[in-house]
Design a protein around this motif. Structure first.
Motif, PDB file in Angstrom:
ATOM      1  N   GLN A  84      46.808 -10.057 -74.948  1.00 19.19           N
ATOM      2  CA  GLN A  84      47.674  -9.778 -73.800  1.00 19.19           C
ATOM      3  C   GLN A  84      49.091  -9.385 -74.190  1.00 19.19           C
ATOM      4  N   TYR A  85      49.457  -9.579 -75.466  1.00 24.74           N
ATOM      5  CA  TYR A  85      50.786  -9.189 -75.934  1.00 24.74           C
ATOM      6  C   TYR A  85      50.752  -7.948 -76.820  1.00 24.74           C
ATOM      7  N   GLN A  86      49.594  -7.394 -77.043  1.00 25.38           N
ATOM      8  CA  GLN A  86      49.477  -6.220 -77.897  1.00 25.38           C
ATOM      9  C   GLN A  86      49.964  -4.964 -77.181  1.00 25.38           C
ATOM     10  N   ARG A  87      50.307  -3.957 -77.999  1.00 25.38           N
ATOM     11  CA  ARG A  87      50.789  -2.660 -77.507  1.00 25.38           C
ATOM     12  C   ARG A  87      52.084  -2.781 -76.707  1.00 25.38           C
ATOM     13  N   ARG A  88      52.912  -3.737 -77.102  1.00 20.32           N
ATOM     14  CA  ARG A  88      54.226  -3.907 -76.469  1.00 20.32           C
ATOM     15  C   ARG A  88      55.352  -3.849 -77.499  1.00 20.32           C
ATOM     16  N   GLY A  89      55.018  -3.436 -78.729  1.00 21.51           N
ATOM     17  CA  GLY A  89      56.015  -3.312 -79.777  1.00 21.51           C
ATOM     18  C   GLY A  89      56.322  -4.599 -80.498  1.00 21.51           C
ATOM     19  N   ASP A 118      41.700  -1.901 -86.150  1.00 22.43           N
ATOM     20  CA  ASP A 118      42.831  -1.057 -85.769  1.00 22.43           C
ATOM     21  C   ASP A 118      44.073  -1.386 -86.588  1.00 22.43           C
ATOM     22  N   ARG A 121      45.348   1.309 -89.249  1.00 25.89           N
ATOM     23  CA  ARG A 121      46.231   2.383 -88.793  1.00 25.89           C
ATOM     24  C   ARG A 121      47.644   1.858 -88.571  1.00 25.89           C
ATOM     25  N   PHE A 122      47.753   0.660 -88.005  1.00 29.78           N
ATOM     26  CA  PHE A 122      49.057   0.050 -87.759  1.00 29.78           C
ATOM     27  C   PHE A 122      49.841  -0.107 -89.055  1.00 29.78           C
ATOM     28  N   ASN A 125      50.863   3.307 -90.526  1.00 31.25           N
ATOM     29  CA  ASN A 125      51.963   3.889 -89.744  1.00 31.25           C
ATOM     30  C   ASN A 125      53.294   3.233 -90.044  1.00 31.25           C
TER      31      ASN A 125
END
Length: 326
Positions: A84-89, A118, A121-122, A125
Motif C-alpha cells: 500500500q506504500y509502493q509507487r509513492r517514491g 520488479d 529494475r528498481f 534505475n
C-alpha cells in the motif's frame, strides 16, 4: 514526503516478518517459491535489531531495511516496502539515503534481488550494476562517487542514524545545553520531549523527526541533529514552498567536542546530504536567544539569513532564521 528511520528492537521481530512476507509474496508467487514459513525462518535466523530500521511515514510503518556496515562495504540485506506504500517514491528516497550513508565512508553498497522481481529494475534505475547471478538471485553493487568531508575528520568515528543505545549518551549532551535562559537550570520537560521525538514521537506540529549522530573514535555519540518537514511558521516567514524544504532541529554537540574539532561542521555536511537525498532543495533552521553563541556557526554554514521570527519561543524570545540551497 519525508520518511523517518527508527532503529528496530527485539520486540519488532514478528512485525518485521509480517512486513517481509507481505512485501515479497507477489514476487515469490510469480516464481513459484512462496513459502511463508521458510520466509520467516530465513529472516529470524539472521535478524539483528541494531542493523534494521523501520521506515516510518507519518508515524506508520511503511516497511523496513537491514544494512550491514563494514569498513569497506555496506550490504543491504533486506529492503521491503508494504504494497500500500509502493509507487509513492518512498523506496527511492530510502535507497538514496542508504547510498548517501555509504558515500560518507567511500563504501560501495551491495545487495541481492530475487530473479523476476520488479526490484531488479528498481535497483538498475538507481545506479546499481549487476555483478553476478545464481539460480534464484541476482547480485548488484553501487560504487561511491567519493568520500565526503564528513568522512575525513579524524575526530569522528562515524556519522550514522540514531540508535536506541545512543539515547543515554545523548541525554548527557542534552543536559549540557537544554537549560533555562535566565537561571541556567536544566529543563527536564524539554529534554523528555526531545527524547520522545528521538524515539519516533510526533511533536506539537504533528511532525516526526529523523536523526543523525556523530560518534567519537570509540563509537560513542557526541553530537546529534534532527530533520523534519518545516514548521508552517518557518515556511511562511521565508516565503518558501514547504514540500521542497526541510528543517534542521535539535542541534547539539558535546561541549568538549565543540569548535576546534569540527564535529558540528562535519555532521551538518552529512545532514545536507541526507536532506538532499530525501528530495529537499532547501534547508531551514532557526535559533532562539538561548543558543545565541551558535548564531555565528549558522551564519557561516547557511546561505542566507531571514531576520527574526518574532516571539517564536515566547514573548520577547525571537528566533533568527537561516536557509541554505542544497
Amino acid at each position: 514526503m519525508f520518511v523517518v528511520f527508527i532503529q528496530s528492537q527485539e520486540s519488532d521481530l514478528e512485525r518485521l516478518v509480517d512486513m517481509r512476507i507481505a512485501a515479497m509474496r507477489e514476487s515469490l508467487e510469480r516464481v513459484g517459491r512462496f513459502d511463508a514459513q521458510r520466509a520467516r525462518e530465513r529472516f529470524t535466523s539472521t535478524f539483528t535489531p541494531e542493523t534494521s530500521y523501520l521506515i516510518m511515514v507519518d508515524g506508520h510503518a511503511a516497511g523496513f531495511f537491514s544494512l550491514d556496515r563494514h569498513h569497506d562495504v555496506h550490504t543491504l540485506r533486506h529492503f521491503y516496502i508494504l504494497p500500500q506504500y509502493q509507487r509513492r517514491g518512498i523506496g527511492a528516497q530510502v535507497l538514496k539515503r542508504v547510498l548517501a550513508d555509504a558515500s560518507r565512508k567511500g563504501c560501495p553498497v551491495t545487495l541481492a534481488a530475487l530473479r523476476e522481481s520488479d526490484a531488479n529494475r528498481f535497483y538498475r534505475n538507481n545506479g546499481f550494476v549487476k555483478v553476478s547471478e545464481e539460480e534464484w538471485d541476482i547480485f548488484y553493487t553501487h560504487s561511491p562517487k567519493g568520500a565526503t568531508p564528513s568522512s575525513t575528520n579524524n575526530e569522528i568515528g562515524c556519522i550514522r542514524w540514531l540508535g536506541w543505545a545512543d539515547l543515554p549518551h545523548l541525554d548527557v549532551v542534552l543536559r549540557e545545553h537544554v537549560r533555562d535562559l535566565h537561571t541556567g537550570q536544566i529543563v527536564e520537560s524539554e529534554i523528555a520531549s526531545i527524547k520522545a521525538h528521538m524515539a519516533g514521537g510526533a511533536d506539537d506540529e504533528g511532525r516526526h523527526r529523523s536523526y543523525l549522530v556523530a560518534c567519537d573514535p570509540s563509537g560513542l555519540p557526541v553530537a546529534c541533529m534532527g530533520l523534519s518537514r518545516p514548521d508552517a511558521r518557518m515556511s511562511v516567514h521565508v516565503s518558501m514552498n514547504a514540500p521542497d524544504a526541510m528543517e534542521l532541529l535539535n542541534v547539539f554537540v558535546r561541549r568538549d567536542f565543540m569548535r576546534a574539532k569540527g564535529i558540528g561542521r562535519s555532521l551538518l555536511s552529512a545532514v545536507y546530504e541526507e536532506a538532499k537525498a530525501a528530495g529537499a532543495s532547501r534547508l531551514l533552521v532557526n535559533s532562539g536567544p538561548r543558543y545565541l553563541a551558535s548564531w555565528g556557526f549558522y551564519d557561516r554554514m547557511f546561505d542566507e539569513a531571514h531576520g527574526m521570527l518574532v516571539d517564536y519561543y515566547g514573548t520577547g524570545r525571537h528566533a533568527k532564521v537561516w536557509s541554505k540551497v542544497l
